[in-house]
Motif scaffolding. Sequence first.
Motif, PDB file in Angstrom:
ATOM      1  N   ASP A 260      32.059  36.160  38.990  1.00 22.62           N
ATOM      2  CA  ASP A 260      33.194  36.495  39.853  1.00 22.62           C
ATOM      3  C   ASP A 260      34.093  37.390  39.019  1.00 22.62           C
ATOM      4  O   ASP A 260      34.389  37.083  37.867  1.00 22.62           O
ATOM      5  CB  ASP A 260      33.947  35.236  40.290  1.00 22.62           C
ATOM      6  CG  ASP A 260      34.949  35.531  41.397  1.00 22.62           C
ATOM      7  OD1 ASP A 260      34.925  36.666  41.919  1.00 22.62           O
ATOM      8  OD2 ASP A 260      35.743  34.643  41.731  1.00 22.62           O
ATOM      9  N   SER A 261      34.501  38.514  39.572  1.00 25.60           N
ATOM     10  CA  SER A 261      35.260  39.476  38.776  1.00 25.60           C
ATOM     11  C   SER A 261      36.552  38.853  38.260  1.00 25.60           C
ATOM     12  O   SER A 261      37.043  37.856  38.799  1.00 25.60           O
ATOM     13  CB  SER A 261      35.561  40.731  39.599  1.00 25.60           C
ATOM     14  OG  SER A 261      36.235  40.395  40.785  1.00 25.60           O
TER      15      SER A 261
ATOM     16  N   ARG B 110      37.333  38.505  43.930  1.00 25.22           N
ATOM     17  CA  ARG B 110      37.112  39.499  44.991  1.00 25.22           C
ATOM     18  C   ARG B 110      37.928  39.228  46.246  1.00 25.22           C
ATOM     19  O   ARG B 110      38.260  40.152  46.984  1.00 25.22           O
ATOM     20  CB  ARG B 110      35.612  39.578  45.319  1.00 25.22           C
ATOM     21  CG  ARG B 110      34.827  40.191  44.171  1.00 25.22           C
ATOM     22  CD  ARG B 110      33.341  40.377  44.451  1.00 25.22           C
ATOM     23  NE  ARG B 110      32.714  40.923  43.251  1.00 25.22           N
ATOM     24  CZ  ARG B 110      32.222  40.182  42.260  1.00 25.22           C
ATOM     25  NH1 ARG B 110      32.268  38.866  42.347  1.00 25.22           N
ATOM     26  NH2 ARG B 110      31.702  40.741  41.191  1.00 25.22           N
ATOM     27  N   GLU B 111      38.260  37.967  46.501  1.00 25.95           N
ATOM     28  CA  GLU B 111      39.067  37.690  47.701  1.00 25.95           C
ATOM     29  C   GLU B 111      40.496  38.231  47.554  1.00 25.95           C
ATOM     30  O   GLU B 111      41.222  38.348  48.539  1.00 25.95           O
ATOM     31  CB  GLU B 111      39.098  36.192  48.025  1.00 25.95           C
ATOM     32  CG  GLU B 111      39.649  35.302  46.937  1.00 25.95           C
ATOM     33  CD  GLU B 111      38.556  34.731  46.041  1.00 25.95           C
ATOM     34  OE1 GLU B 111      38.768  33.635  45.501  1.00 25.95           O
ATOM     35  OE2 GLU B 111      37.499  35.379  45.895  1.00 25.95           O
TER      36      GLU B 111
ATOM     37  N   ASP C 263      32.816  44.533  45.573  1.00 20.35           N
ATOM     38  CA  ASP C 263      31.486  43.935  45.713  1.00 20.35           C
ATOM     39  C   ASP C 263      30.921  43.640  44.333  1.00 20.35           C
ATOM     40  O   ASP C 263      31.313  44.255  43.338  1.00 20.35           O
ATOM     41  CB  ASP C 263      30.530  44.889  46.445  1.00 20.35           C
ATOM     42  CG  ASP C 263      31.028  45.258  47.828  1.00 20.35           C
ATOM     43  OD1 ASP C 263      31.120  44.347  48.665  1.00 20.35           O
ATOM     44  OD2 ASP C 263      31.333  46.446  48.055  1.00 20.35           O
ATOM     45  N   LYS C 264      29.989  42.719  44.293  1.00 20.06           N
ATOM     46  CA  LYS C 264      29.319  42.413  43.040  1.00 20.06           C
ATOM     47  C   LYS C 264      28.425  43.585  42.655  1.00 20.06           C
ATOM     48  O   LYS C 264      27.683  44.100  43.496  1.00 20.06           O
ATOM     49  CB  LYS C 264      28.477  41.142  43.200  1.00 20.06           C
ATOM     50  CG  LYS C 264      28.088  40.489  41.894  1.00 20.06           C
ATOM     51  CD  LYS C 264      27.497  39.114  42.152  1.00 20.06           C
ATOM     52  CE  LYS C 264      27.158  38.428  40.847  1.00 20.06           C
ATOM     53  NZ  LYS C 264      26.623  37.075  41.067  1.00 20.06           N
TER      54      LYS C 264
ATOM     55  N   VAL D 197      28.993  48.679  49.159  1.00 19.62           N
ATOM     56  CA  VAL D 197      29.353  49.990  49.700  1.00 19.62           C
ATOM     57  C   VAL D 197      29.920  50.850  48.575  1.00 19.62           C
ATOM     58  O   VAL D 197      30.683  50.366  47.734  1.00 19.62           O
ATOM     59  CB  VAL D 197      30.410  49.838  50.825  1.00 19.62           C
ATOM     60  CG1 VAL D 197      30.776  51.193  51.403  1.00 19.62           C
ATOM     61  CG2 VAL D 197      29.899  48.898  51.903  1.00 19.62           C
ATOM     62  N   ALA D 198      29.519  52.102  48.551  1.00 22.52           N
ATOM     63  CA  ALA D 198      30.046  53.012  47.527  1.00 22.52           C
ATOM     64  C   ALA D 198      31.565  53.102  47.669  1.00 22.52           C
ATOM     65  O   ALA D 198      32.098  53.202  48.779  1.00 22.52           O
ATOM     66  CB  ALA D 198      29.421  54.388  47.692  1.00 22.52           C
TER      67      ALA D 198
END
Length: 269
Positions: free
Chosen positions: A119-120, A124-125, A207-208, A215-216
């Motif tokens: 998880d970054s 991400r949420e 996104d992971k 998506v780019a």
Amino acid sequence: GAMSVDSITDLSDNTSKLLEALQLSHPHELDPRRSLGKKKMLSLNPISWQVPRIVDRCCKHIETHGLQTVGIFRVGSSKKRVQQLREEFDQGLDVFLDEHQSVHDVAALLKEFLRDMPDSLIPRELYSPFLSTASMEGPAQLATLQLLLFLLPPCHSDTLHRLLRFLSQVAQHAQSSQGPEGQEIPGNKMTASNLATVFGPNILQKDKPGEKDAVAMNFEDSAAIIVVIQRLIEHYQTLFTVSPEMQLDILRRLFQTDPDVIDYLLRRK
């Protein structure tokens, strides 16, 4: 009689969240120079300072050996050596980074670790809320960023604070300076903006990396990420210091709802 609270596990989830917000330091405690001899470090987590060993050791290595290295984080590294270091950390070995390690290899290792976290570092949420602050300005922007930082899990908060403190140091050495005898000390060229450009996509991810349906990233998001991370680097001390007013407000609420927690906090000081 009043219940004695000796560990975080004795508390309800809501109270735990409040405790995380209440584990505060005075602004001067954020200055490492004033903390010599003190083992206590700033943490929004009331129990312990949670920073992965790999992050702390990479930061310390570059703080010791690489602050004057031109193009740190932008110059290429040895993929083989980085992979070897990564495997040693992954195996739980007590990896010792010294002057024989290339600063560029250690820098690449730090970037890779942050990029590949399950998880970054900023979950991400919270990607969209953090990104939305890019269009804000001044005190409103900083106030919103601070509230968002309070939502981070303790280990994410501690690690982000350690990283931002480090990146701030790197940025302070971006410009060339003069030594005591008039000699020129080259700057590393890595301003807060340059560091935000390099680290932004690793810290703030929608996104992971490598996901099939990722998506780019569009240009607007990329630019916004740089703005947000640059603000975090430039203002991390303010952002990680909770105002006395907010402390008092939380304490008042706790006094009404959970007075035992105040006893716990006072005994920890």
